[in-house]
Design a protein around this motif. Structure first.
Motif, PDB file in Angstrom:
ATOM      1  N   LYS A 292      42.115 -10.309 -15.944  1.00  0.00           N
ATOM      2  CA  LYS A 292      43.298 -10.186 -16.797  1.00  0.00           C
ATOM      3  C   LYS A 292      43.678  -8.706 -16.945  1.00  0.00           C
ATOM      4  N   HIS A 293      44.921  -8.462 -17.299  1.00  0.00           N
ATOM      5  CA  HIS A 293      45.422  -7.101 -17.487  1.00  0.00           C
ATOM      6  C   HIS A 293      45.459  -6.773 -18.986  1.00  0.00           C
ATOM      7  N   VAL A 294      45.101  -5.548 -19.290  1.00  0.00           N
ATOM      8  CA  VAL A 294      45.067  -5.087 -20.680  1.00  0.00           C
ATOM      9  C   VAL A 294      45.778  -3.747 -20.765  1.00  0.00           C
ATOM     10  N   GLU A 295      46.692  -3.635 -21.717  1.00  0.00           N
ATOM     11  CA  GLU A 295      47.375  -2.369 -21.991  1.00  0.00           C
ATOM     12  C   GLU A 295      47.120  -1.985 -23.436  1.00  0.00           C
ATOM     13  N   ILE A 296      46.637  -0.772 -23.634  1.00  0.00           N
ATOM     14  CA  ILE A 296      46.350  -0.272 -24.976  1.00  0.00           C
ATOM     15  C   ILE A 296      47.216   0.958 -25.219  1.00  0.00           C
ATOM     16  N   ILE A 297      47.980   0.937 -26.308  1.00  0.00           N
ATOM     17  CA  ILE A 297      48.830   2.062 -26.685  1.00  0.00           C
ATOM     18  C   ILE A 297      48.271   2.642 -27.976  1.00  0.00           C
ATOM     19  N   VAL A 298      47.755   3.850 -27.882  1.00  0.00           N
ATOM     20  CA  VAL A 298      47.071   4.473 -29.013  1.00  0.00           C
ATOM     21  C   VAL A 298      47.671   5.854 -29.259  1.00  0.00           C
ATOM     22  N   GLY A 299      47.605   6.310 -30.471  1.00  0.00           N
ATOM     23  CA  GLY A 299      48.153   7.622 -30.786  1.00  0.00           C
ATOM     24  C   GLY A 299      47.286   8.748 -30.236  1.00  0.00           C
ATOM     25  N   ASP A 300      47.920   9.765 -29.702  1.00  0.00           N
ATOM     26  CA  ASP A 300      47.220  11.002 -29.356  1.00  0.00           C
ATOM     27  C   ASP A 300      46.611  11.589 -30.631  1.00  0.00           C
ATOM     28  N   LYS A 301      45.548  12.362 -30.495  1.00  0.00           N
ATOM     29  CA  LYS A 301      44.910  12.913 -31.705  1.00  0.00           C
ATOM     30  C   LYS A 301      45.891  13.737 -32.533  1.00  0.00           C
ATOM     31  N   THR A 302      46.841  14.392 -31.883  1.00  0.00           N
ATOM     32  CA  THR A 302      47.811  15.206 -32.623  1.00  0.00           C
ATOM     33  C   THR A 302      48.868  14.359 -33.314  1.00  0.00           C
ATOM     34  N   ALA A 303      48.943  13.068 -32.976  1.00  0.00           N
ATOM     35  CA  ALA A 303      49.877  12.149 -33.634  1.00  0.00           C
ATOM     36  C   ALA A 303      49.191  11.323 -34.703  1.00  0.00           C
ATOM     37  N   ASN A 304      47.933  11.672 -34.986  1.00  0.00           N
ATOM     38  CA  ASN A 304      47.165  10.979 -36.014  1.00  0.00           C
ATOM     39  C   ASN A 304      47.512  11.572 -37.377  1.00  0.00           C
ATOM     40  N   ASP A 305      47.658  10.728 -38.399  1.00  0.00           N
ATOM     41  CA  ASP A 305      48.044  11.240 -39.709  1.00  0.00           C
ATOM     42  C   ASP A 305      46.939  12.062 -40.370  1.00  0.00           C
ATOM     43  N   PHE A 306      45.710  12.046 -39.819  1.00  0.00           N
ATOM     44  CA  PHE A 306      44.629  12.882 -40.339  1.00  0.00           C
ATOM     45  C   PHE A 306      44.518  14.221 -39.591  1.00  0.00           C
ATOM     46  N   TYR A 307      45.313  14.401 -38.555  1.00  0.00           N
ATOM     47  CA  TYR A 307      45.193  15.609 -37.734  1.00  0.00           C
ATOM     48  C   TYR A 307      45.632  16.850 -38.517  1.00  0.00           C
ATOM     49  N   ILE A 308      44.841  17.908 -38.395  1.00  0.00           N
ATOM     50  CA  ILE A 308      45.156  19.188 -39.039  1.00  0.00           C
ATOM     51  C   ILE A 308      45.382  20.223 -37.942  1.00  0.00           C
ATOM     52  N   PRO A 309      46.584  20.783 -37.816  1.00  0.00           N
ATOM     53  CA  PRO A 309      46.838  21.804 -36.796  1.00  0.00           C
ATOM     54  C   PRO A 309      45.862  22.966 -36.933  1.00  0.00           C
ATOM     55  N   GLU A 310      45.591  23.626 -35.822  1.00  0.00           N
ATOM     56  CA  GLU A 310      44.577  24.683 -35.791  1.00  0.00           C
ATOM     57  C   GLU A 310      44.933  25.888 -36.652  1.00  0.00           C
ATOM     58  N   ASP A 311      46.225  26.055 -36.973  1.00  0.00           N
ATOM     59  CA  ASP A 311      46.620  27.205 -37.788  1.00  0.00           C
ATOM     60  C   ASP A 311      46.577  26.907 -39.287  1.00  0.00           C
ATOM     61  N   GLN A 312      46.059  25.724 -39.661  1.00  0.00           N
ATOM     62  CA  GLN A 312      45.970  25.346 -41.070  1.00  0.00           C
ATOM     63  C   GLN A 312      44.508  25.219 -41.481  1.00  0.00           C
ATOM     64  N   PRO A 313      44.206  25.359 -42.772  1.00  0.00           N
ATOM     65  CA  PRO A 313      42.815  25.245 -43.253  1.00  0.00           C
ATOM     66  C   PRO A 313      42.219  23.888 -42.869  1.00  0.00           C
ATOM     67  N   PHE A 314      41.003  23.918 -42.373  1.00  0.00           N
ATOM     68  CA  PHE A 314      40.357  22.713 -41.856  1.00  0.00           C
ATOM     69  C   PHE A 314      39.409  22.123 -42.906  1.00  0.00           C
TER      70      PHE A 314
END
Length: 451
Positions: A292-314
Motif C-alpha cells: 500500500k502507499h502512504v503519504e505523510i504531511i508533517v510540519g517542518d521544525k521551523t513551522a512548529n508552534d514550539f519552535y524558537i528562532p535562534e536569535d531569541q532566548p531559548f
C-alpha cells in the motif's frame, strides 16, 4: 487465510459504525484560516437559535475579542439566542508565557460579562484532568443553529490569521441538523451535569484543590462517554460519524487504527508533530509491506508552534521541534527502501515563518477523518479528543477533498532521503546540549508522551 480475516475485520468495524446521512451540497471545505474566520463571524451574525463554541481556548487578543464581541452582539439582537462557550479550564486560568496571573482569559471573560449585562452568555471551563500537563479539553467544534464548523484550531490571532501570521489547519463547514443536535446533546449530557464544569465568566473561581474530587469523577465518566444518535445512513450513502475519545483504547483511537489498516490503495495523513503512537507506526509499516502507499504531511521544525528562532532566548520547550525531527529522521531512515520505491511519501510543510497545525486522514477515496487529534501519545491517552469520520463511497466529496490536499501540498518539500533531514549533531549548540542531556537521563521519552 489469516490476512483476509484481518482485512475484513477492519473494514467491517468501519462499515458497522452508526452513521448520519449527509448531503454533499451541505458539506463545504474552506482552504485558509482567514476564510474560516470570516465564515465563523458570518454564521455568528446570522445565528437564530443557538451558538455553541468548543475550543481549547478563546484568547483575549484581537481575534478572540472580535469573535466574543460578535457573539455578544448576536445575543443583544436576539435575546432568546442560546449561547454557551466551552474552553479548557486550566488553560483559561493562566496567562501567556511570561505574563502574570492577572492577565488570564478567565478574567477577560468576567470583564466582558460585566460590560454586557444586557446580553448574558455562558462561558464554561472544562477540567479534563487535575493538571493541564495530564490532559486538556481538545474537543473541537462550533455548532451554530444546524451547522457544525469544525477545525483543529483554537481562537486567537494566529489560528484565525487576524494579523500577519497564521497557523494552518483544516476548516470544514457541515450543515446537518442531526449532526448538530448530536454534538450539542453530547455537551448537555456529558459536560453540564458535572460539578467539575465551572463558569469562567464569574468573579469567584474555585481552586484546583477544591475541584480535585469532582475532576476525578468527571474524567472517569468521560472515558465511557461518546456521541449518541440513531443509525440513519447505510454503508452506500455519504455519511458523517462524530466520535469522541479519552484514554487508551478509546473509540477515536480505534477508528484511526482501523482506518489505516483497512486501506486498499493509499493512506494520507497529516500531523503537526511527528511523534506517532507505536501502534500507528506498526500499522503503517504493515501496510507498506503489503504494497500500500502512504503519504505523510508533517510540519517542518521551523513551522512548529514550539519552535524558537535562534536569535531569541531559548528554553526547554524549544527543544520539542528538534525531538520530533529526530523521530522523523529515524523513521525515514528505517523505511528508506519504501521511499526509494515512491511507496512512502514524506512531505515537510513550511511557509515563511507561519506555523502548521493540520491533522487528519484520507483513506483511498472512501474515507476521511477531520479531527483535532495530533495522532501522538498525548492525544492517544491524556486529552479529550473528537473527530468527524466521513464515509464517501460514491466519491461525492472527492473534488473538495482533492482541492484541500492540493492546497496543503503547495507549501511542502518532498523528502527523498533521510539525509535531507538535519542530523542532531548539526543543531544549534544549546539545542544539541539539551537533547544530549535529556537523552542521557531518558527524560526525552517522558516529554514526548506529555507534550
Amino acid at each position: 487465510m489469516r490476512i483476509p480475516f484481518i482485512k475484513y475485520n477492519h473494514q467491517k468495524y468501519l462499515d458497522e459504525l452508526a452513521k448520519i446521512e449527509q448531503s454533499a451540497d451541505d458539506y463545504q471545505v474552506l482552504y485558509t484560516a482567514e476564510e474560516y474566520r470570516k465564515t465563523l463571524l458570518q454564521y455568528i451574525q446570522n445565528a437564530t437559535h443557538r451558538i455553541y463554541i468548543v475550543a481549547l481556548y478563546l484568547e483575549r487578543d484581537e481575534a478572540g475579542q472580535e469573535i466574543l464581541q460578535a457573539i455578544y452582539d448576536a445575543k443583544r439582537r436576539n435575546p432568546n439566542l442560546e449561547v454557551k462557550i466551552f474552553v479548557d479550564w486550566h488553560r483559561a486560568q493562566r496567562g501567556r508565557m511570561g505574563e502574570g496571573k492577572s492577565q488570564t482569559n478567565a478574567q477577560y471573560y468576567h470583564q466582558m460579562q460585566q460590560q454586557h449585562l444586557d446580553a448574558p452568555i455562558e462561558v464554561y471551563g472544562v477540567p479534563v484532568n487535575r493538571r493541564e500537563v495530564l490532559g486538556v479539553l481538545h474537543l473541537k467544534g462550533s455548532i451554530i443553529d444546524d451547522t457544525l464548523l469544525y477545525t483543529g484550531a483554537s481562537i486567537n490571532n494566529v489560528y484565525l490569521h487576524k494579523l500577519d501570521k497564521y497557523r494552518y489547519d483544516r476548516y470544514h463547514v457541515i450543515r446537518n441538523r442531526a449532526l448538530a443536535d448530536t454534538m450539542v446533546d453530547y455537551i448537555k449530557q456529558q459536560f453540564l451535569p458535572f460539578d467539575a464544569i465551572q463558569r469562567l465568566d464569574s468573579a469567584e473561581q474555585k481552586t484546583r484543590k477544591q475541584l480535585k474530587p469532582d475532576i476525578r469523577v468527571f474524567r472517569h465518566h468521560l472515558t465511557q462517554a461518546n456521541y449518541q444518535f440513531e443509525h440513519q445512513a447505510t454503508a452506500n450513502h455519504l455519511s458523517v460519524t462524530p466520535i469522541a475519545g479519552l484514554g487508551k483504547g478509546n473509540s477515536l483511537n480505534r477508528v484511526i487504527h482501523h482506518l489505516i489498516s483497512s486501506a486498499q490503495h493509499k493512506i494520507v495523513f497529516c500531523t503537526p508533530y511527528f511523534n506517532l503512537p507505536p501502534i500507528i507506526i506498526r500499522d503503517i509499516i504493515r501496510q507498506l509491506r503489503k504494497g500500500k502507499h502512504v503519504e505523510i504531511i508533517v510540519g517542518d521544525k521551523t513551522a512548529n508552534d514550539f519552535y524558537i528562532p535562534e536569535d531569541q532566548p531559548f528554553n526547554i520547550i524549544g527543544g520539542l521541534p528538534y525531538l520530533y525531527e529526530i523521530n522523523l529522521r529515524k523513521f525515514v531512515e528505517r523505511l528508506q527502501e519504501f521511499v526509494d520505491k515512491d511507496q512512502l511519501i514524506i512531505r515537510l510543510w513550511k511557509d515563511n515563518g507561519h506555523t502548521y497545525h493540520l491533522k487528519g486522514l484520507w483513506v483511498d477515496k472512501d474515507w476521511a477523518l477531520i479531527t483535532g487529534n495530533n495522532i501522538n501519545p498525548r492525544a492517544w491517552r491524556l486529552d479529550l479528543e473528537n473527530g468527524i469520520l466521513v464515509h464517501d463511497p460514491q466519491h461525492q466529496l472527492q473534488d473538495k477533498f482533492a482541492k484541500e490536499l492540493m492546497t496543503i501540498r503547495q507549501n511542502t518539500l518532498l523528502v527523498n532521503h533521510f539525509q535531507q533531514i538535519q542530523a542532531s549533531q548539526f543543531y544549534p549548540k544549546q539545542v544539541h546540549k539539551l537533547i544530549s542531556r535529556l537523552s542521557r537521563i531518558r527524560i526525552d521519552r517522558i516529554i514526548k508522551r506529555l507534550l
